[in-house]
Write an enzyme that holds these catalytic residues in place. Structure first.
Site, PDB file in Angstrom:
ATOM      1  CD  GLU A  37      -4.135  -3.368  -5.168  1.00 19.24           C
ATOM      2  OE1 GLU A  37      -4.836  -2.524  -5.760  1.00 19.24           O
ATOM      3  OE2 GLU A  37      -3.402  -3.083  -4.219  1.00 19.24           O
ATOM      4  CG  ASP A  40      -0.526  -0.845   6.357  1.00 19.14           C
ATOM      5  OD1 ASP A  40      -1.545  -1.549   6.238  1.00 19.14           O
ATOM      6  OD2 ASP A  40      -0.221   0.039   5.524  1.00 19.14           O
ATOM      7  CG  ASN A  45       1.260  -7.895  -4.022  1.00 21.89           C
ATOM      8  OD1 ASN A  45       1.528  -8.575  -3.028  1.00 21.89           O
ATOM      9  ND2 ASN A  45       1.191  -6.566  -3.982  1.00 21.89           N
ATOM     10  CG  HIS A  88      -2.696  -2.964   3.164  1.00 24.32           C
ATOM     11  ND1 HIS A  88      -1.628  -2.161   3.538  1.00 24.32           N
ATOM     12  CD2 HIS A  88      -2.507  -3.237   1.851  1.00 24.32           C
ATOM     13  CE1 HIS A  88      -0.844  -1.968   2.486  1.00 24.32           C
ATOM     14  NE2 HIS A  88      -1.345  -2.612   1.459  1.00 24.32           N
ATOM     15  CD  GLU A 143       1.143  -3.679  -1.009  1.00 23.81           C
ATOM     16  OE1 GLU A 143       0.251  -2.892  -0.646  1.00 23.81           O
ATOM     17  OE2 GLU A 143       1.341  -3.977  -2.206  1.00 23.81           O
TER      18      GLU A 143
HETATM   19  O1  G3I Z   1       3.743  12.474  -6.575  1.00 29.63           O
HETATM   20  C1  G3I Z   1       2.567  13.272  -6.404  1.00 29.63           C
HETATM   21  C2  G3I Z   1       2.919  14.696  -6.091  1.00 29.63           C
HETATM   22  O2  G3I Z   1       3.600  15.246  -7.183  1.00 29.63           O
HETATM   23  C3  G3I Z   1       1.637  15.473  -5.773  1.00 29.63           C
HETATM   24  O3  G3I Z   1       1.962  16.765  -5.385  1.00 29.63           O
HETATM   25  C4  G3I Z   1       0.870  14.781  -4.670  1.00 29.63           C
HETATM   26  C5  G3I Z   1      -0.471  15.467  -4.376  1.00 29.63           C
HETATM   27  O4  G3I Z   1      -1.472  14.530  -4.011  1.00 29.63           O
HETATM   28  O5  G3I Z   1       0.595  13.473  -5.042  1.00 29.63           O
HETATM   29  C6  G3I Z   1       1.764  12.704  -5.265  1.00 29.63           C
HETATM   30  O6  G3I Z   1       1.369  11.426  -5.638  1.00 29.63           O
HETATM   31  C7  G3I Z   1       0.912  10.595  -4.591  1.00 29.63           C
HETATM   32  C8  G3I Z   1       1.771   9.338  -4.590  1.00 29.63           C
HETATM   33  O7  G3I Z   1       1.271   8.427  -3.647  1.00 29.63           O
HETATM   34  C9  G3I Z   1       3.233   9.625  -4.262  1.00 29.63           C
HETATM   35  O8  G3I Z   1       3.341  10.168  -2.979  1.00 29.63           O
HETATM   36  C10 G3I Z   1      -0.532  10.232  -4.851  1.00 29.63           C
HETATM   37  O9  G3I Z   1      -1.362  11.375  -4.734  1.00 29.63           O
HETATM   38  C11 G3I Z   1      -0.987   9.175  -3.877  1.00 29.63           C
HETATM   39  O10 G3I Z   1      -2.288   8.730  -4.248  1.00 29.63           O
HETATM   40  C12 G3I Z   1      -0.028   8.002  -3.927  1.00 29.63           C
HETATM   41  O11 G3I Z   1      -0.473   7.048  -2.986  1.00 29.63           O
HETATM   42  C13 G3I Z   1       0.107   5.763  -3.066  1.00 29.63           C
HETATM   43  C14 G3I Z   1      -0.957   4.733  -3.407  1.00 29.63           C
HETATM   44  O12 G3I Z   1      -0.382   3.438  -3.413  1.00 29.63           O
HETATM   45  C15 G3I Z   1      -1.592   4.986  -4.758  1.00 29.63           C
HETATM   46  O13 G3I Z   1      -2.642   4.123  -4.965  1.00 29.63           O
HETATM   47  C16 G3I Z   1       0.715   5.430  -1.715  1.00 29.63           C
HETATM   48  O14 G3I Z   1       1.811   6.301  -1.459  1.00 29.63           O
HETATM   49  C17 G3I Z   1       1.180   3.974  -1.679  1.00 29.63           C
HETATM   50  O15 G3I Z   1       1.529   3.623  -0.377  1.00 29.63           O
HETATM   51  C18 G3I Z   1       0.049   3.070  -2.141  1.00 29.63           C
HETATM   52  O16 G3I Z   1       0.515   1.754  -2.156  1.00 29.63           O
HETATM   53  C19 G3I Z   1      -0.433   0.739  -2.497  1.00 29.63           C
HETATM   54  C20 G3I Z   1       0.315  -0.360  -3.212  1.00 29.63           C
HETATM   55  O17 G3I Z   1       1.028   0.163  -4.308  1.00 29.63           O
HETATM   56  C21 G3I Z   1      -0.615  -1.478  -3.647  1.00 29.63           C
HETATM   57  N1  G3I Z   1      -1.398  -1.948  -2.542  1.00 29.63           N
HETATM   58  C22 G3I Z   1      -2.119  -0.947  -1.775  1.00 29.63           C
HETATM   59  C23 G3I Z   1      -1.154   0.140  -1.285  1.00 29.63           C
HETATM   60  C24 G3I Z   1      -1.875   1.156  -0.441  1.00 29.63           C
HETATM   61  O18 G3I Z   1      -2.817   1.873  -1.166  1.00 29.63           O
END
Ligand code: G3I
Length: 399
Positions: A185, A292, A226, A262, A290
């Site tokens: 990105e 969806d 990517n 996406h 990715e």
């Molecule tokens: O691990 C913490 C946890 O300890 C805490 O209690 C909780 C409270 O919010 O947050 C947890 O972290 C979260 C993490 O995912 C793990 O679950 C983050 O808040 C959350 O923002 C994070 O989101 C991820 C996101 O990337 C971050 O930008 C998504 O799961 C994941 O699917 C998403 O994936 C991205 C790709 O890497 C790149 N392309 C876009 C895609 C979708 O956004």
């Protein structure tokens, strides 16, 4: 129904689908010998029984790998989830646990456990791994961003830290990763480089450096750029195209481009196949990394404030739009012989990132909240079966 059928027919008139694009297809592949673009020389465990009518097995017949982003908290803990991951998909991506904040939350202390567990599970199940991701502006450890903000990490030090991060991580997983998302990105919607911590402090050369550093650490891994919203032709997709063309022309070790895919039913279906093809024509592999497909979903009853949502599409039309998009996104990949993998971003709607980021939208994956396969799953299944049955595909497979 009519809509879907016409899309399908359109897709099946596409040019030859599978060509043996590389002489270095690994003999060890557990997914048959039509494996496109498989330069990986790692070992593969013998996979436990994969049902013949799984997405994974059907895709293998046409030289494609199906992949899934894995939530490592659920893998091994939830039996149904684990069975779906291992039976339906021949590659896995870590949804979060290979990101910098996860692997080095404290400076100098690596926490590989969750990522190692995923890699071990993949090996046991005969799956390849997409490494996600080495250089990104998001999900960085706080020590790094704070250090840059308060000036305790200088630009020169930041460059050294990035090189160390890339090389330590790629070395840790050396020969176990099929494709690395080296840079994620980096482009903005208007076709200029994103004004990230990396661009601001290291200048545009950080992108080529990242690929060179990763290649030094594992010369056998396929190195990918990517991004999202490059499925549509436009300023962003054009700028990424120009950038990777330049990188390749100047000898930077870049091997592929990942189209995140996406998609959202409100924006129309992109000219995805044409975009995959023009990048492939640069002699780069491409992948949908990715996938969806979100749509508007019904509110929960009784109404609450703030609103809460189900993962049920608002109408039958929304549902059929999703099905059409799934079909077309897969067919776009099938039609481009250098499209080597098709990865969905999660298993089930209730653990998708979509509702948290786009309230009121959801139902974006192949399985419902109870891990039951949705019509979207059957659409992919049918398209893979039809692709395998097409005579010209068999011809291409023999080539
Ligand atoms: O691990 C913490 C946890 O300890 C805490 O209690 C909780 C409270 O919010 O947050 C947890 O972290 C979260 C993490 O995912 C793990 O679950 C983050 O808040 C959350 O923002 C994070 O989101 C991820 C996101 O990337 C971050 O930008 C998504 O799961 C994941 O699917 C998403 O994936 C991205 C790709 O890497 C790149 N392309 C876009 C895609 C979708 O956004």
């Amino acid at each position: 129904m009519t809509l879907r059928r016409s899309i399908l027919v359109g897709g099946l008139t596409l040019a030859a689908l599978v060509t043996a694009q590389s002489a270095s297809v690994a003999a060890a592949s557990s997914e048959g010998h039509h494996d496109r673009g498989h330069h990986h020389r790692g070992h593969h465990g013998s996979s436990p029984a994969v049902p013949a009518d799984s997405l994974r097995a059907l895709a293998a017949k046409v030289g494609l790998r199906t992949g899934v982003a894995v939530n490592t908290d659920l893998l091994g803990a939830d039996r149904t989830y684990t069975r779906i991951v291992n039976q339906q998909f021949s590659t896995v991506t870590a949804e979060n646990v290979m990101k910098w904040e996860s692997v080095e939350p404290t400076r100098g202390t690596y926490t590989w456990a969750a990522a190692d567990k995923l890699v071990a599970s993949a090996r046991q199940n005969g799956q390849l791994v997409r490494g996600h991701t080495l250089v990104w502006h998001s999900q960085l450890p706080a020590w790094l961003t704070l250090g840059v903000d308060n000036g305790s990490i200088s630009k020169a030090e930041l460059r050294r830290l990035l090189k160390k991060h890339i090389q330590d991580q790629v070395t840790h997983f050396r020969s176990k990763i099929w494709q690395w998302d080296v840079v994620n990105e980096a482009m903005d919607e208007d076709g200029t480089l994103r004004n990230s911590i990396w661009l601001k402090n290291l200048g545009p050369g950080y992108i080529a450096d990242a690929f060179r550093w990763a290649h030094e650490a594992d010369p056998n891994a396929q190195l990918f750029y990517n991004d999202y919203n490059i499925e549509f032709t436009g300023p962003k997709s054009n700028a990424v195209y120009a950038m990777v063309k330049r990188l390749k022309a100047s000898g930077v070790p870049i091997h592929g481009v990942g189209f995140q895919t996406h998609l959202d039913t409100q924006y129309g279906f992109p000219d995805l196949q044409a975009n995959l093809q023009r990048f492939a024509d640069l002699r780069l592999n491409v992948a949908e990394t990715e996938v969806d497909i979100r749509t508007f979903v019904k509110e929960k009853e009784p109404a609450t404030d703030p609103k809460q949502y189900t993962n049920i599409p608002v109408s039958g039309l929304a549902q059929s739009a999703q099905e059409a998009y799934w079909s077309q996104s897969l067919q776009a990949c099938l039609a481009v012989s250098r499209c080597i993998s098709y990865t969905v971003w999660g298993v089930a709607d209730n653990s998708s990132w979509i509702p948290g980021v786009f309230p009121g939208e959801g139902a974006a994956l192949l399985y419902d909240d109870k891990l039951k396969a949705k019509p979207q799953y059957r659409v992919l299944h049918q398209d893979l079966k039809l692709a395998a049955g097409a005579p010209y595909r068999r011809g291409a497979g023999r080539a």
